[in-house]
Design a protein around this motif. Structure first.
Motif, PDB file in Angstrom:
ATOM      1  N   GLU A  79       1.120  -1.645   0.345  1.00  0.00           N
ATOM      2  CA  GLU A  79      -0.146  -0.477  -0.003  1.00  0.00           C
ATOM      3  C   GLU A  79       1.215   1.545   0.032  1.00  0.00           C
ATOM      4  O   GLU A  79       0.861   2.714  -0.171  1.00  0.00           O
ATOM      5  CB  GLU A  79      -1.420   0.180   1.198  1.00  0.00           C
ATOM      6  CG  GLU A  79      -0.114  -0.181   2.557  1.00  0.00           C
ATOM      7  CD  GLU A  79       0.333  -0.771   3.401  1.00  0.00           C
ATOM      8  OE1 GLU A  79       0.108  -1.268   4.538  1.00  0.00           O
ATOM      9  OE2 GLU A  79      -0.086  -1.614   2.073  1.00  0.00           O
ATOM     10  N   HIS A  80       2.219   1.325   0.975  1.00  0.00           N
ATOM     11  CA  HIS A  80       3.293   2.358   0.631  1.00  0.00           C
ATOM     12  C   HIS A  80       3.903   2.625  -0.776  1.00  0.00           C
ATOM     13  O   HIS A  80       4.727   3.486  -0.635  1.00  0.00           O
ATOM     14  CB  HIS A  80       4.167   2.451   1.882  1.00  0.00           C
ATOM     15  CG  HIS A  80       3.024   2.240   2.776  1.00  0.00           C
ATOM     16  ND1 HIS A  80       3.683   1.592   4.361  1.00  0.00           N
ATOM     17  CD2 HIS A  80       1.963   2.935   3.163  1.00  0.00           C
ATOM     18  CE1 HIS A  80       2.563   2.347   4.803  1.00  0.00           C
ATOM     19  NE2 HIS A  80       2.212   2.453   4.677  1.00  0.00           N
ATOM     20  N   ARG A  81       3.679   1.380  -1.616  1.00  0.00           N
ATOM     21  CA  ARG A  81       4.160   1.789  -3.103  1.00  0.00           C
ATOM     22  C   ARG A  81       5.032   3.352  -3.644  1.00  0.00           C
ATOM     23  O   ARG A  81       5.945   3.277  -3.682  1.00  0.00           O
ATOM     24  CB  ARG A  81       3.992   1.231  -3.844  1.00  0.00           C
ATOM     25  CG  ARG A  81       3.912  -0.642  -3.634  1.00  0.00           C
ATOM     26  CD  ARG A  81       4.577  -1.496  -4.540  1.00  0.00           C
ATOM     27  NE  ARG A  81       4.884  -3.361  -4.197  1.00  0.00           N
ATOM     28  CZ  ARG A  81       5.668  -3.692  -3.359  1.00  0.00           C
ATOM     29  NH1 ARG A  81       6.481  -2.388  -2.811  1.00  0.00           N
ATOM     30  NH2 ARG A  81       5.544  -4.596  -3.034  1.00  0.00           N
ATOM     31  N   PRO A  82       3.886   3.961  -4.144  1.00  0.00           N
ATOM     32  CA  PRO A  82       4.010   5.488  -4.502  1.00  0.00           C
ATOM     33  C   PRO A  82       4.638   6.455  -3.348  1.00  0.00           C
ATOM     34  O   PRO A  82       5.385   6.981  -3.859  1.00  0.00           O
ATOM     35  CB  PRO A  82       2.569   6.224  -4.695  1.00  0.00           C
ATOM     36  CG  PRO A  82       1.769   4.778  -4.884  1.00  0.00           C
ATOM     37  CD  PRO A  82       2.213   3.680  -3.971  1.00  0.00           C
ATOM     38  N   VAL A 141      11.258  -2.328  -4.665  1.00  0.00           N
ATOM     39  CA  VAL A 141       9.670  -1.036  -4.267  1.00  0.00           C
ATOM     40  C   VAL A 141       8.999  -1.344  -4.993  1.00  0.00           C
ATOM     41  O   VAL A 141       7.493  -1.231  -4.832  1.00  0.00           O
ATOM     42  CB  VAL A 141      10.327   0.326  -4.206  1.00  0.00           C
ATOM     43  CG1 VAL A 141       9.271   1.050  -4.155  1.00  0.00           C
ATOM     44  CG2 VAL A 141      11.264   0.509  -3.010  1.00  0.00           C
ATOM     45  N   SER A 142       9.368  -1.542  -6.297  1.00  0.00           N
ATOM     46  CA  SER A 142       7.995  -1.883  -7.609  1.00  0.00           C
ATOM     47  C   SER A 142       8.546  -2.134  -8.793  1.00  0.00           C
ATOM     48  O   SER A 142       9.317  -1.990  -9.564  1.00  0.00           O
ATOM     49  CB  SER A 142       8.122  -0.571  -8.100  1.00  0.00           C
ATOM     50  OG  SER A 142       7.366  -0.149  -8.713  1.00  0.00           O
ATOM     51  N   PRO A 143       8.298  -3.937  -8.171  1.00  0.00           N
ATOM     52  CA  PRO A 143       9.326  -4.947  -9.702  1.00  0.00           C
ATOM     53  C   PRO A 143       8.371  -4.115 -10.686  1.00  0.00           C
ATOM     54  O   PRO A 143       7.383  -4.051 -10.513  1.00  0.00           O
ATOM     55  CB  PRO A 143       8.371  -5.694  -8.746  1.00  0.00           C
ATOM     56  CG  PRO A 143       8.079  -5.960  -7.757  1.00  0.00           C
ATOM     57  CD  PRO A 143       7.306  -4.269  -7.635  1.00  0.00           C
ATOM     58  N   PRO A 144       9.633  -4.131 -11.730  1.00  0.00           N
ATOM     59  CA  PRO A 144       9.189  -3.884 -13.643  1.00  0.00           C
ATOM     60  C   PRO A 144       8.332  -5.273 -14.195  1.00  0.00           C
ATOM     61  O   PRO A 144       8.763  -6.418 -13.326  1.00  0.00           O
ATOM     62  CB  PRO A 144      10.001  -3.327 -13.930  1.00  0.00           C
ATOM     63  CG  PRO A 144      11.570  -4.192 -13.274  1.00  0.00           C
ATOM     64  CD  PRO A 144      10.678  -4.509 -11.715  1.00  0.00           C
ATOM     65  N   LEU A 145       7.403  -4.912 -15.483  1.00  0.00           N
ATOM     66  CA  LEU A 145       7.227  -6.184 -15.883  1.00  0.00           C
ATOM     67  C   LEU A 145       8.400  -6.259 -16.921  1.00  0.00           C
ATOM     68  O   LEU A 145       8.934  -5.922 -17.845  1.00  0.00           O
ATOM     69  CB  LEU A 145       6.077  -5.677 -16.610  1.00  0.00           C
ATOM     70  CG  LEU A 145       4.633  -5.025 -16.184  1.00  0.00           C
ATOM     71  CD1 LEU A 145       3.446  -5.034 -17.179  1.00  0.00           C
ATOM     72  CD2 LEU A 145       3.623  -6.093 -15.300  1.00  0.00           C
ATOM     73  N   HIS A 146       8.396  -8.010 -17.067  1.00  0.00           N
ATOM     74  CA  HIS A 146       9.338  -8.523 -17.423  1.00  0.00           C
ATOM     75  C   HIS A 146       8.591  -8.635 -18.819  1.00  0.00           C
ATOM     76  O   HIS A 146       8.412  -9.385 -19.837  1.00  0.00           O
ATOM     77  CB  HIS A 146       9.916  -9.827 -16.808  1.00  0.00           C
ATOM     78  CG  HIS A 146      10.600  -9.629 -15.177  1.00  0.00           C
ATOM     79  ND1 HIS A 146      10.097 -10.180 -14.203  1.00  0.00           N
ATOM     80  CD2 HIS A 146      11.274  -8.751 -15.489  1.00  0.00           C
ATOM     81  CE1 HIS A 146      11.010  -9.559 -13.532  1.00  0.00           C
ATOM     82  NE2 HIS A 146      11.317  -8.220 -13.974  1.00  0.00           N
ATOM     83  N   ALA A 147       9.262  -7.650 -19.526  1.00  0.00           N
ATOM     84  CA  ALA A 147       9.267  -7.750 -21.163  1.00  0.00           C
ATOM     85  C   ALA A 147      11.073  -8.741 -21.899  1.00  0.00           C
ATOM     86  O   ALA A 147      11.561  -8.294 -21.392  1.00  0.00           O
ATOM     87  CB  ALA A 147       9.021  -6.551 -21.639  1.00  0.00           C
TER      88      ALA A 147
END
Ligand SMILES: [Zn+2]
Ligand SMILES: [Zn+2]
Length: 416
Positions: free
Chosen positions: A136-139, A209-215
């Protein structure tokens, strides 16, 4: 290394993700970390970090640093005594000393780089490490991590420690000096912060903190943009989907801003070296001394290693930095295509050594804090130290504003 554009290797693992090299602008896969080995750009060799967060050591080191900070601030770094009078100096004394001598802008600069930035960064990163698993605290965590990253170039507590050692040597000729608890706390704090920096990797922290989408498929040409703050490669939009920073293909007005700052630095370099930085009067003897005068004084006292450090940090580094940045700006402006990797290395070197120029400012601040010992000795800062502080500040800003990717753009290396 060849300056030819090199195609980044295809996906090196199922979890690697696309990043844009901040130094040369090449889009490539950031490989999955292997055993803490450092990853590098395959074209300009920029470091992408070891990709690891030591989850046990990092929070412990952050907590230790937060305990050591008040100790280093509240207890005296050193005490001097002369003719029955004594005086002590603390981490913040230099700030007060400079402010008392009507050098408020310099006092604020010293406050920012010796106390606010180091303390703010360690507190922010400690908070991010503790809260990294809470969805919930990511931003909020992303905003705090961005702030911590921005403070990083301005954390100069290690330079302050070297400044303390030089001040100590200079005072030895004047009076008897004793080290205080604050000095030892400061030493431990510097070691602790170095260990902390080695225990966290910024890319890994962003991914937690915020995992990227793995493209795994490469983004279509012209359809992607890399975030300067968190490194995420994403489709073109106004703000970053991970850290909410404004997205720009390159640093805004990079060449104009950096050129204006370099010119300002060149102009200020003259008064910084011609006007006295310190006037030390001991038993009625003494005269105003410029930066070079201070170096000669150290040499006369047979303090050759310190004389060399001060000469390198205060005379050679600022001058070479200004000449180097001017060279990079001119070569980019005229679209030079040769030695791109070497010029990128030069930029990284300038970025690395920039901060060490502040050492003389800290020496002046500390000595100024020990203002008077009755009629026996006085130390007054001169106008030169204000000009020198401005040189350090504008050259650091120039380095930050210069976008090395523009060198590769100008040479046509990023066209593909
Ligand atoms: Zn690169
Ligand atoms: Zn971002």
């Amino acid at each position: 290394m060849s300056d030819e554009p090199v195609l980044a290797p295809a996906a090196q693992g199922p979890d690697g993700h696309w990043i844009e090299c901040p130094d040369c602008g090449l889009l490539q896969i950031l490989p999955v970390p292997i055993g803490g080995h450092r990853r590098h750009c395959c074209r300009c060799n920029a470091s992408f970090g070891h990709g690891v967060i030591r989850t046990a050591a990092a929070p412990a080191l952050a907590a230790t640093a937060l305990v050591l900070f008040p100790l280093a601030t509240l207890f005296p770094l050193m005490a001097i005594s002369l003719g029955g009078e004594s005086q002590s100096v603390r981490l913040g004394s230099g700030v007060i000393g400079l402010a008392d001598h009507d050098l408020l802008p310099l006092a604020l600069f010293v406050l920012a780089i010796s106390i606010l930035a180091p303390l703010g960064r360690i507190a922010a990163l400690g908070y991010v490490l503790l809260g990294r698993h809470r969805n919930e605290h990511r931003p909020r965590l992303a905003a705090i991590l961005r702030l911590a990253e921005r403070m990083r170039p301005w954390v100069m507590i290690d330079v302050f420690l070297v400044g303390t050692l030089i001040a100590l040597t200079k005072l030895h000729d004047l009076a008897s000096v004793d080290l205080g608890i604050g000095f030892w706390a400061l030493g431990l704090l510097v070691i602790c912060l170095a260990g902390f920096d080695a225990s966290i990797d910024r890319h890994a922290l962003w991914d937690v903190v915020s995992p990227p989408l793995h493209a795994t498929a490469p983004p279509a040409p012209g359809s992607w943009i890399g975030c300067r703050e968190c490194g995420l490669v994403q489709s073109i939009s106004a703000r970053c989907g991970r850290c909410n920073a404004r997205l720009h293909r390159r640093k805004r007005d990079s060449l104009h801003r950096a050129a204006a700052l370099v010119m300002t630095g060149i102009i200020l370099y003259l008064p910084a070296n011609l006007y006295p930085v310190l006037t030390v009067i001991s038993f009625g003897r003494g005269a105003p001394a410029t930066i070079l005068g201070g170096v000669v004084e150290l040499m006369n006292g047979s303090d050759w290693p310190l004389a060399l450090i001060v000469f390198a940090a205060s005379v050679a580094v600022p001058l070479l930095k200004l000449i180097g940045l001017a060279g990079l700006l001119i070569s980019t402006r005229f679209g030079a295509t040769r030695r791109l990797a070497d010029r990128t290395r030069l930029y990284r070197l300038i970025d690395l050594v920039s901060r060490w120029s502040s050492v003389d400012i800290f020496v002046a601040a500390l000595l100024t804090a020990l203002v008077t010992l009755g009629n026996l000795a006085t130390i007054e800062p001169g106008l030169g130290v204000l000009a020198f502080g401005a040189v350090v500040c504008v050259t650091m800003l120039a380095t930050e504003n210069f976008d090395p990717r523009l060198m590769w753009d100008a040479a046509g290396a990023n066209d593909a």
